[in-house]
Design an enzyme around this catalytic site. Structure first.
Site, PDB file in Angstrom:
ATOM      1  N   SER A   1      -3.060   0.467   9.457  1.00 40.03           N
ATOM      2  CA  SER A   1      -1.780  -0.342   9.956  1.00 40.03           C
ATOM      3  C   SER A   1      -0.766   0.030   9.277  1.00 40.03           C
ATOM      4  O   SER A   1      -0.938   0.354   8.002  1.00 40.03           O
ATOM      5  CB  SER A   1      -1.951  -1.888   9.885  1.00 40.03           C
ATOM      6  OG  SER A   1      -1.035  -2.531  10.123  1.00 40.03           O
TER       7      SER A   1
ATOM      8  N   TYR B   1      -4.716  -9.536   5.851  1.00 40.59           N
ATOM      9  CA  TYR B   1      -4.885  -8.458   6.795  1.00 40.59           C
ATOM     10  C   TYR B   1      -4.534  -7.398   6.013  1.00 40.59           C
ATOM     11  O   TYR B   1      -4.995  -6.283   6.241  1.00 40.59           O
ATOM     12  CB  TYR B   1      -4.206  -8.943   8.176  1.00 40.59           C
ATOM     13  CG  TYR B   1      -3.945  -7.782   9.150  1.00 40.59           C
ATOM     14  CD1 TYR B   1      -5.120  -7.475  10.099  1.00 40.59           C
ATOM     15  CD2 TYR B   1      -2.971  -6.871   9.144  1.00 40.59           C
ATOM     16  CE1 TYR B   1      -4.685  -6.659  11.057  1.00 40.59           C
ATOM     17  CE2 TYR B   1      -2.727  -6.001  10.120  1.00 40.59           C
ATOM     18  CZ  TYR B   1      -3.828  -5.731  10.997  1.00 40.59           C
ATOM     19  OH  TYR B   1      -3.511  -4.996  12.061  1.00 40.59           O
TER      20      TYR B   1
END
Length: 284
Positions: free
Chosen positions: A176, A189
């Site tokens: 990400s 995350y």
């Protein structure tokens, strides 16, 4: 709002449901034509019920792959994905369960090998996220769960798959943009995505002598069911507005990066991450 990119909306539980989104994501760009880049290849894709996973599955199907598609419990979305990949001409199988359990990871690999004999492409894409304003407010259980889903499952599934992969195989991990620029409310995350990026680079070096390539894709803000099930209505309405392109991306704009890394076009590419993020310059 002058910077509104999507209608305000929120879903009350994760994983989100594609059918409740408005507008629904775009999974295949108009005009995309497969050219046999993955003809006869066996590909396992996690998080394949919707979002980036569904888009990757559809593009792989159009490129001629056999598909093993894993997901958690979004059965309606998964059935839709299966219908779409079969309509595209692919032979496919669906597997529902929790990838945080090693036994489920092993079950998937055993089933894939029993059906097709081996694995050519492994796409580790499943993930979850839980916004929390302060580190002190993140429960230990949430931190461990996020790592179990996003990172530990990747280790367990890859470990189980490797004995059934040969030279020429490819592993693609979804990391990400948060691994590179961080996110103030996605601490756990972002930490998992940083770990995935490092795992990708290290595993690429580890497997180079076996002829197996390992790469990653680092999406920016992509319009998937994870978004309305994660953020409040106001945040969703402005999703992607802070990118240079001023909008969120669609799953159809990410999936071709996976096709490239999975096929022989990327035969000299390993240990790399492709950034599909609307123009944000990172890792420069």
């Amino acid at each position: 709002m002058s910077d509104q990119t999507m209608p305000p909306q929120h879903q009350p539980r994760q994983p989100g449901r594609e059918g409740a989104m408005h507008p629904e994501p775009v999974y295949i760009a108009p005009g995309y034509r497969g050219s046999g880049k993955l003809q006869g290849k066996v590909a396992l894709i996690t998080g394949a019920d919707s979002g980036i996973g569904r888009a990757v599955a559809l593009h792989f199907a159009l490129e001629g792959a056999y598909l093993a598609l894993a997901y958690l419990d979004e059965h309606d979305d998964a059935r839709h994905t299966l219908e779409e990949v079969e309509r595209a001409g692919a032979e496919a199988a669906m597997f529902a369960g929790d990838l945080a359990r090693e036994s489920f990871c092993n079950e998937i690999i055993d089933a894939v090998v029993q059906r097709w004999g081996h694995i050519d492409v492994l796409v580790n894409n499943a993930g979850e996220q839980h916004p929390t304003e302060r580190l002190e407010d993140i429960p230990q259980e949430q931190w461990e769960r996020t790592f179990s889903t996003n990172m530990f499952s990747m280790f367990m599934l890859t470990k189980a798959a490797l004995p059934h992969m040969q030279a020429g195989g490819a592993i693609i991990n979804t990391t990400s943009i948060t691994a590179y620029k961080g996110n103030p409310v996605l601490l756990d995350y972002s930490a998992t995505k940083g770990a995935i990026t490092s795992f990708t680079r290290s595993l690429a070096m580890n497997l180079a002598e076996r002829g197996i390539r390992v790469n990653g894709v680092a999406p920016g803000p992509i319009w998937t069911p994870l978004i309305p099930s994660t953020f409040d209505e106001e945040s969703v309405a402005q999703f992607g507005a802070d990118t240079p392109m001023g909008r969120p991306g669609q799953p159809s704009e990410v999936a071709p990066a996976f096709v490239y890394l999975a096929c022989d076009d990327a035969s000299y590419v390993s240990g790399q991450v492709l950034h599909v993020n609307g123009g944000v310059v990172v890792n420069g």
